[in-house]
Design a protein around this motif. Structure first.
Motif, PDB file in Angstrom:
ATOM      1  N   ALA A 209      -9.096  20.609  -0.762  1.00 28.04           N
ATOM      2  CA  ALA A 209      -7.778  20.336  -0.183  1.00 28.04           C
ATOM      3  C   ALA A 209      -7.303  21.500   0.691  1.00 28.04           C
ATOM      4  CB  ALA A 209      -6.773  20.058  -1.291  1.00 28.04           C
ATOM      5  N   VAL A 210      -7.550  22.729   0.244  1.00 31.59           N
ATOM      6  CA  VAL A 210      -7.141  23.897   1.035  1.00 31.59           C
ATOM      7  C   VAL A 210      -7.905  23.944   2.356  1.00 31.59           C
ATOM      8  CG1 VAL A 210      -7.215  26.420   1.119  1.00 31.59           C
ATOM      9  CG2 VAL A 210      -6.339  25.269  -0.916  1.00 31.59           C
ATOM     10  N   LEU A 211      -9.209  23.720   2.314  1.00 29.72           N
ATOM     11  CA  LEU A 211     -10.000  23.740   3.542  1.00 29.72           C
ATOM     12  C   LEU A 211      -9.554  22.654   4.519  1.00 29.72           C
ATOM     13  CD1 LEU A 211     -13.602  24.452   2.231  1.00 29.72           C
ATOM     14  CD2 LEU A 211     -12.226  25.903   3.720  1.00 29.72           C
ATOM     15  N   ILE A 212      -9.282  21.463   4.006  1.00 27.79           N
ATOM     16  CA  ILE A 212      -8.824  20.385   4.874  1.00 27.79           C
ATOM     17  C   ILE A 212      -7.450  20.718   5.450  1.00 27.79           C
ATOM     18  CG2 ILE A 212      -8.101  17.964   4.927  1.00 27.79           C
ATOM     19  CD1 ILE A 212     -10.356  17.454   2.843  1.00 27.79           C
ATOM     20  N   GLY A 213      -6.584  21.274   4.626  1.00 29.61           N
ATOM     21  CA  GLY A 213      -5.262  21.686   5.103  1.00 29.61           C
ATOM     22  C   GLY A 213      -5.350  22.736   6.190  1.00 29.61           C
ATOM     23  N   LEU A 214      -6.236  23.705   6.016  1.00 34.03           N
ATOM     24  CA  LEU A 214      -6.431  24.736   7.035  1.00 34.03           C
ATOM     25  C   LEU A 214      -7.007  24.154   8.317  1.00 34.03           C
ATOM     26  CD1 LEU A 214      -7.776  27.675   4.835  1.00 34.03           C
ATOM     27  CD2 LEU A 214      -5.529  27.504   5.913  1.00 34.03           C
ATOM     28  N   ALA A 215      -7.870  23.146   8.176  1.00 34.60           N
ATOM     29  CA  ALA A 215      -8.433  22.495   9.363  1.00 34.60           C
ATOM     30  C   ALA A 215      -7.358  21.701  10.104  1.00 34.60           C
ATOM     31  CB  ALA A 215      -9.585  21.578   8.962  1.00 34.60           C
ATOM     32  N   LEU A 216      -6.484  21.055   9.354  1.00 37.85           N
ATOM     33  CA  LEU A 216      -5.415  20.274   9.983  1.00 37.85           C
ATOM     34  C   LEU A 216      -4.433  21.158  10.745  1.00 37.85           C
ATOM     35  CD1 LEU A 216      -4.602  17.671   7.189  1.00 37.85           C
ATOM     36  CD2 LEU A 216      -5.567  17.205   9.435  1.00 37.85           C
ATOM     37  N   THR A 217      -4.194  22.368  10.233  1.00 35.65           N
ATOM     38  CA  THR A 217      -3.262  23.271  10.911  1.00 35.65           C
ATOM     39  C   THR A 217      -3.943  24.070  12.014  1.00 35.65           C
ATOM     40  OG1 THR A 217      -3.651  25.028   9.296  1.00 35.65           O
ATOM     41  CG2 THR A 217      -1.817  23.515   8.861  1.00 35.65           C
ATOM     42  N   GLY A 218      -5.260  23.981  12.116  1.00 32.89           N
ATOM     43  CA  GLY A 218      -5.987  24.694  13.164  1.00 32.89           C
ATOM     44  C   GLY A 218      -6.299  26.134  12.822  1.00 32.89           C
ATOM     45  N   THR A 219      -6.098  26.527  11.573  1.00 36.11           N
ATOM     46  CA  THR A 219      -6.332  27.908  11.159  1.00 36.11           C
ATOM     47  C   THR A 219      -7.817  28.263  11.146  1.00 36.11           C
ATOM     48  OG1 THR A 219      -4.358  27.781   9.793  1.00 36.11           O
ATOM     49  CG2 THR A 219      -5.854  29.598   9.348  1.00 36.11           C
ATOM     50  N   VAL A 220      -8.647  27.373  10.620  1.00 38.58           N
ATOM     51  CA  VAL A 220     -10.073  27.675  10.511  1.00 38.58           C
ATOM     52  C   VAL A 220     -10.933  26.850  11.469  1.00 38.58           C
ATOM     53  CG1 VAL A 220      -9.954  28.447   8.134  1.00 38.58           C
ATOM     54  CG2 VAL A 220     -10.401  26.054   8.599  1.00 38.58           C
ATOM     55  N   GLY A 221     -10.353  25.962  12.195  1.00 41.52           N
ATOM     56  CA  GLY A 221     -11.118  25.159  13.141  1.00 41.52           C
ATOM     57  C   GLY A 221     -11.842  24.008  12.479  1.00 41.52           C
ATOM     58  N   VAL A 222     -12.855  23.529  13.171  1.00 46.18           N
ATOM     59  CA  VAL A 222     -13.605  22.346  12.747  1.00 46.18           C
ATOM     60  C   VAL A 222     -14.336  22.564  11.425  1.00 46.18           C
ATOM     61  CG1 VAL A 222     -15.494  20.806  13.412  1.00 46.18           C
ATOM     62  CG2 VAL A 222     -13.849  21.559  15.117  1.00 46.18           C
ATOM     63  N   TRP A 223     -14.759  23.780  11.141  1.00 46.10           N
ATOM     64  CA  TRP A 223     -15.520  24.048   9.919  1.00 46.10           C
ATOM     65  C   TRP A 223     -14.733  23.761   8.650  1.00 46.10           C
ATOM     66  CZ3 TRP A 223     -20.481  24.134  10.073  1.00 46.10           C
ATOM     67  CH2 TRP A 223     -21.121  24.526  11.241  1.00 46.10           C
ATOM     68  N   GLY A 224     -13.424  23.707   8.742  1.00 46.95           N
ATOM     69  CA  GLY A 224     -12.611  23.393   7.576  1.00 46.95           C
ATOM     70  C   GLY A 224     -12.822  21.985   7.050  1.00 46.95           C
ATOM     71  N   TRP A 225     -13.308  21.104   7.917  1.00 45.48           N
ATOM     72  CA  TRP A 225     -13.550  19.723   7.487  1.00 45.48           C
ATOM     73  C   TRP A 225     -14.694  19.606   6.496  1.00 45.48           C
ATOM     74  CZ3 TRP A 225      -9.886  16.422   7.899  1.00 45.48           C
ATOM     75  CH2 TRP A 225      -8.932  16.588   8.895  1.00 45.48           C
ATOM     76  N   VAL A 226     -15.463  20.667   6.317  1.00 45.08           N
ATOM     77  CA  VAL A 226     -16.500  20.652   5.291  1.00 45.08           C
ATOM     78  C   VAL A 226     -15.855  20.545   3.896  1.00 45.08           C
ATOM     79  CG1 VAL A 226     -16.758  23.120   4.829  1.00 45.08           C
ATOM     80  CG2 VAL A 226     -18.755  21.657   4.778  1.00 45.08           C
ATOM     81  N   GLY A 227     -14.549  20.757   3.817  1.00 40.09           N
ATOM     82  CA  GLY A 227     -13.806  20.614   2.572  1.00 40.09           C
ATOM     83  C   GLY A 227     -13.815  19.196   2.026  1.00 40.09           C
ATOM     84  N   ILE A 228     -14.207  18.240   2.845  1.00 37.37           N
ATOM     85  CA  ILE A 228     -14.318  16.857   2.378  1.00 37.37           C
ATOM     86  C   ILE A 228     -15.375  16.753   1.284  1.00 37.37           C
ATOM     87  CG2 ILE A 228     -15.048  14.532   3.077  1.00 37.37           C
ATOM     88  CD1 ILE A 228     -13.698  15.084   5.780  1.00 37.37           C
ATOM     89  N   VAL A 229     -16.434  17.531   1.377  1.00 39.45           N
ATOM     90  CA  VAL A 229     -17.524  17.466   0.402  1.00 39.45           C
ATOM     91  C   VAL A 229     -17.061  17.897  -0.993  1.00 39.45           C
ATOM     92  CG1 VAL A 229     -19.816  18.333  -0.193  1.00 39.45           C
ATOM     93  CG2 VAL A 229     -19.298  17.699   2.170  1.00 39.45           C
ATOM     94  N   PRO A 230     -16.494  19.111  -1.165  1.00 36.41           N
ATOM     95  CA  PRO A 230     -16.052  19.456  -2.513  1.00 36.41           C
ATOM     96  C   PRO A 230     -14.910  18.572  -3.015  1.00 36.41           C
ATOM     97  CG  PRO A 230     -15.445  21.199  -0.975  1.00 36.41           C
ATOM     98  CD  PRO A 230     -16.311  20.221  -0.237  1.00 36.41           C
TER      99      PRO A 230
END
Length: 63
Positions: free
Chosen positions: A18-39
């Protein structure tokens, strides 16, 4: 699919995902944050496809 993710492992996967997806949505970590879907998915479904290959299970055994 037999459940092989449980307890703290499950909670940690959901939180990290959830944190990685949230960071991806806000643009903090970029596209790589969408890997948060897996965990997130493995935590919600209580199944990690890699665990059987490694012979690991964090679920409590039912007796």
């Amino acid at each position: 699919m037999k459940a092989n993710v449980g307890g703290i492992d499950k909670v940690a996967r959901i939180v990290v995902g959830a944190v990685l997806i949230g960071l991806a949505l806000t643009g903090t970590v970029g596209v790589w944050g969408w890997v948060g879907i897996v965990p997130l998915a493995t935590g919600l479904f209580n199944f990690c496809p890699l665990y059987p290959l490694l012979g690991i299970s964090t679920c409590k055994t039912k007796r």
